[in-house]
Design a protein around this motif. Structure first.
Motif, PDB file in Angstrom:
ATOM      1  N   ASN A 305       1.067  -0.768  -0.013  1.00 55.56           N
ATOM      2  CA  ASN A 305      -0.692   0.348   0.010  1.00 55.56           C
ATOM      3  C   ASN A 305       1.066   1.232  -0.194  1.00 55.56           C
ATOM      4  OD1 ASN A 305      -2.406  -1.635   0.974  1.00 55.56           O
ATOM      5  ND2 ASN A 305      -2.315  -1.827   2.352  1.00 55.56           N
ATOM      6  N   CYS A 306       0.943   2.143  -0.569  1.00 54.05           N
ATOM      7  CA  CYS A 306       1.727   3.085  -1.351  1.00 54.05           C
ATOM      8  C   CYS A 306       0.554   4.532  -0.718  1.00 54.05           C
ATOM      9  CB  CYS A 306       2.273   3.695  -2.539  1.00 54.05           C
ATOM     10  SG  CYS A 306       3.810   2.469  -2.288  1.00 54.05           S
ATOM     11  N   TYR A 307       0.808   5.524   0.052  1.00 54.87           N
ATOM     12  CA  TYR A 307       0.181   6.639   0.016  1.00 54.87           C
ATOM     13  C   TYR A 307       0.877   7.831  -0.701  1.00 54.87           C
ATOM     14  CZ  TYR A 307      -2.660  10.507   1.853  1.00 54.87           C
ATOM     15  OH  TYR A 307      -3.779  11.525   2.213  1.00 54.87           O
ATOM     16  N   LEU A 308      -0.247   8.598  -1.673  1.00 53.84           N
ATOM     17  CA  LEU A 308       0.637   9.886  -1.919  1.00 53.84           C
ATOM     18  C   LEU A 308      -0.974  11.610  -1.482  1.00 53.84           C
ATOM     19  CD1 LEU A 308       1.410  11.622  -3.481  1.00 53.84           C
ATOM     20  CD2 LEU A 308       0.992  11.085  -5.545  1.00 53.84           C
ATOM     21  N   ASP A 309      -0.303  12.632  -0.655  1.00 50.35           N
ATOM     22  CA  ASP A 309      -1.057  13.605  -0.522  1.00 50.35           C
ATOM     23  C   ASP A 309      -1.158  14.273  -1.764  1.00 50.35           C
ATOM     24  OD1 ASP A 309      -2.182  15.082   0.692  1.00 50.35           O
ATOM     25  OD2 ASP A 309      -0.772  16.124   2.459  1.00 50.35           O
ATOM     26  N   CYS A 326       6.771  17.614  -6.937  1.00 49.88           N
ATOM     27  CA  CYS A 326       8.119  16.326  -6.237  1.00 49.88           C
ATOM     28  C   CYS A 326       7.408  14.886  -5.707  1.00 49.88           C
ATOM     29  CB  CYS A 326       8.815  17.389  -5.618  1.00 49.88           C
ATOM     30  SG  CYS A 326      10.032  18.969  -6.219  1.00 49.88           S
ATOM     31  N   SER A 327       5.841  15.520  -5.587  1.00 49.02           N
ATOM     32  CA  SER A 327       5.993  14.137  -4.547  1.00 49.02           C
ATOM     33  C   SER A 327       5.222  13.049  -5.909  1.00 49.02           C
ATOM     34  CB  SER A 327       4.672  14.764  -4.212  1.00 49.02           C
ATOM     35  OG  SER A 327       5.053  15.424  -2.828  1.00 49.02           O
ATOM     36  N   ARG A 346      -0.705  -0.802  -4.688  1.00 49.72           N
ATOM     37  CA  ARG A 346      -2.338  -0.844  -3.807  1.00 49.72           C
ATOM     38  C   ARG A 346      -1.592   0.892  -4.175  1.00 49.72           C
ATOM     39  NH1 ARG A 346      -3.865  -3.298  -0.508  1.00 49.72           N
ATOM     40  NH2 ARG A 346      -4.517  -5.339  -1.796  1.00 49.72           N
ATOM     41  N   ALA A 347      -2.560   1.893  -4.900  1.00 53.67           N
ATOM     42  CA  ALA A 347      -1.735   3.370  -5.377  1.00 53.67           C
ATOM     43  C   ALA A 347      -2.903   4.124  -4.492  1.00 53.67           C
ATOM     44  CB  ALA A 347      -1.569   3.505  -6.552  1.00 53.67           C
ATOM     45  N   ILE A 348      -2.419   4.465  -3.724  1.00 56.08           N
ATOM     46  CA  ILE A 348      -4.024   5.044  -2.983  1.00 56.08           C
ATOM     47  C   ILE A 348      -3.326   7.072  -3.025  1.00 56.08           C
ATOM     48  CG2 ILE A 348      -4.876   6.124  -0.984  1.00 56.08           C
ATOM     49  CD1 ILE A 348      -4.091   3.918   0.578  1.00 56.08           C
ATOM     50  N   ILE A 349      -4.744   7.927  -4.189  1.00 56.77           N
ATOM     51  CA  ILE A 349      -4.495   9.296  -4.584  1.00 56.77           C
ATOM     52  C   ILE A 349      -6.005   9.901  -3.755  1.00 56.77           C
ATOM     53  CG2 ILE A 349      -3.022  10.268  -6.948  1.00 56.77           C
ATOM     54  CD1 ILE A 349      -2.031   7.813  -7.567  1.00 56.77           C
ATOM     55  N   GLY A 350      -5.684  10.379  -3.005  1.00 56.33           N
ATOM     56  CA  GLY A 350      -6.840  11.453  -2.799  1.00 56.33           C
ATOM     57  C   GLY A 350      -7.818  10.518  -2.335  1.00 56.33           C
ATOM     58  N   VAL A 394       4.086   9.150   0.876  1.00 53.88           N
ATOM     59  CA  VAL A 394       5.024  10.361   0.003  1.00 53.88           C
ATOM     60  C   VAL A 394       3.861  11.373   0.688  1.00 53.88           C
ATOM     61  CG1 VAL A 394       5.700  11.850  -1.871  1.00 53.88           C
ATOM     62  CG2 VAL A 394       5.444   9.260  -2.027  1.00 53.88           C
ATOM     63  N   ILE A 395       4.159  12.592   1.663  1.00 54.98           N
ATOM     64  CA  ILE A 395       3.172  13.200   2.378  1.00 54.98           C
ATOM     65  C   ILE A 395       4.133  14.946   2.269  1.00 54.98           C
ATOM     66  CG2 ILE A 395       2.085  12.313   3.614  1.00 54.98           C
ATOM     67  CD1 ILE A 395       3.346  12.618   6.034  1.00 54.98           C
TER      68      ILE A 395
END
Length: 462
Positions: A305-309, A326-327, A346-350, A394-395
């Motif tokens: 699980n990877c999260y991007l803010d 950059c993020s 599992r890419a969590i984008i918003g 990545v925050i």
């Protein structure tokens, strides 16, 4: 034919900026007048003297370019238009011709002729010309050069001079300039375009404009654009991943034919040097009198699980050096390295969650998703706070707390743009808060030794 590409910051230079630039040019020669300067009987190196003079010139430049009355701009900016000065001079010449010298009428007539021709010629020219833009490719990565075809049709018998293709918006950018288009012709031009930032192009309505012959008035016309160009973010190059253990059984695909460290127990074997004590089968060891270890199933594919803010309230800066851009590049680089190693992501984008499987198609779908995000990010309604648990996040330092094993933290103040257009870099003001957190304090921290610092964080998290 002349091709040109200008950055938005290079398009406008008002009178105050020109005066500041002139003052800087007048003072610049004094920087290099002497190799060494003696102050108080001590020799001072030229580097320190140049730094001191540079700070003084920067302060003078900021003072000369400071807008003391921004509220009055809308009342006085119209006076900068060339037609205003020509009208005032023509009226003054007419008054002088009426009451003082009749020859002043010649000046008045000349100014009226120039103004009328400067208004009529661009208006006639822009109505007789039709421009179309065709992108040779549907998508590309940042900093990649692609061919753009521009078709111009001239429907009047005489040539058209001094036309240009601009990208509209708050700060219009001149993309290409054309010296001459022959009369009654359809001309095809090929132009090489290098996008510096991801997104869907054109970002604003393309305009075809001309101010020929005098530049006192510029007439514009929308351009017909066939298709769109999707510019994908360029992932950063990473060559290491943390050895993460999943907390969910359904995140792994196990094999009974291969021996590993996960899944169910498939058998036993004698102890080997380097085996963990957790794998020792103590009952069997006591029975046979020697160390016996268990064998488990091997993991064929695991999902992380990877999260991007992407919330606009948690990011700062503009252009390709902002925290959001950059993020996106760092997040794409992490997902790319995972897919290369056969992992699922599992890419969590918003509020969206993309399930990626190893392969180029999944990576391209992710990059397409990132390319279509707004330039400023998503608002809070479309980007709720993430309350779950993830492996890599990545925050920024403005983001809410995220429970993750590894974090990439971007310091927002280090990517902010100052009023002078510079990016404040606070690379020396903050270090990693923990061994599993990679803190990036500015654009230079991404360009310098990012792979080495990421490798160090991966080893700490393994």
């Amino acid at each position: 034919m002349i091709w040109s590409y200008c950055a938005p910051s290079q398009l406008r230079v008002d009178a105050v900026s020109r005066s500041g630039l002139l003052m800087s040019l007048l003072l610049n020669p004094f920087r290099y007048a002497f190799k060494h300067i003696c102050i108080g009987g001590k020799a001072v190196s030229m580097a320190s003297t140049q730094e001191l003079e540079s700070k003084r010139l920067d302060s003078i430049d900021r003072m000369l370019n400071y807008d003391f009355c921004p509220w009055a701009n809308r009342w006085v900016y119209w006076m900068k238009h060339p037609l205003v000065g020509m009208t005032v001079v023509a009226m003054a010449a007419g008054i002088c011709g009426m009451f003082v010298v009749p020859q002043a009428w010649l000046l008045c007539a000349g100014l009226i002729l120039v103004g009328g021709l400067g208004l009529a010629w661009p208006a006639i020219t822009i109505r007789a010309v039709r421009a179309e833009v065709h992108f040779e490719k549907a998508w590309c990565e940042e900093q990649s050069t692609i061919d753009v075809k521009v078709v111009i049709r001239n429907r009047i018998p005489f040539p058209v001079w001094g036309v240009s293709l601009n990208e509209g918006g708050e700060n219009p950018v001149t993309l290409a300039s054309f010296t001459r288009v022959s009369g009654w012709r359809e001309v095809e031009f090929h132009w090489q375009f290098t996008p510096q930032q991801r997104g869907v192009y054109p970002r604003a309505q393309m305009m075809f404009e001309t101010g020929f012959p005098f530049g006192v008035w510029v007439s514009r016309k929308p351009v017909v654009v066939h298709g769109e160009l999707i510019v994908l973010p360029r992932p950063v190059d990473l060559d290491c991943l943390p050895d993460l253990r999943t907390n969910f059984a359904f995140d792994e695909i196990l094999s009974d034919h291969r021996t590993g460290d996960s899944g169910d127990v498939t058998g036993t074997r004698p102890y080997r040097l380097g085996d963990s004590l957790r794998r020792v089968h103590w009952a069997m060891t006591a029975r046979v009198g020697q160390m016996i270890c268990t064998e488990r199933q091997a993991t064929i594919q695991s999902t992380r699980n990877c999260y991007l803010d992407v919330s606009s309230h948690n990011h700062t800066g503009r252009g390709d050096g902002s925290t959001l851009e950059c993020s996106l590049r760092i997040f794409a680089g992490i997902c790319q390295e995972m897919l290369r190693n056969g992992m699922g992501v599992r890419a969590i984008i918003g509020a969206d969650c993309l399930v990626l499987t190893p392969g180029s198609a999944s990576l391209r779908n992710l990059l397409m998703k990132l390319a279509r995000l707004p330039e400023r990010g998503l608002d809070n309604q479309n980007c709720p706070a993430f309350n779950g648990q993830c492996d890599i996040a990545v925050i920024t330092d403005r983001s809410p707390h995220v429970a993750s094993t590894v974090q990439v933290l971007l310091v927002a103040d280090g990517f902010s743009t100052t009023p002078t257009g510079r990016i404040e870099d606070h690379s020396e003001t903050r270090s990693e808060t923990s061994s599993t957190t990679l803190v990036l304090t500015g654009p230079s921290s991404i360009q310098d030794n990012l792979s080495q610092r990421w490798r160090r964080v991966c080893h700490a998290a393994s």
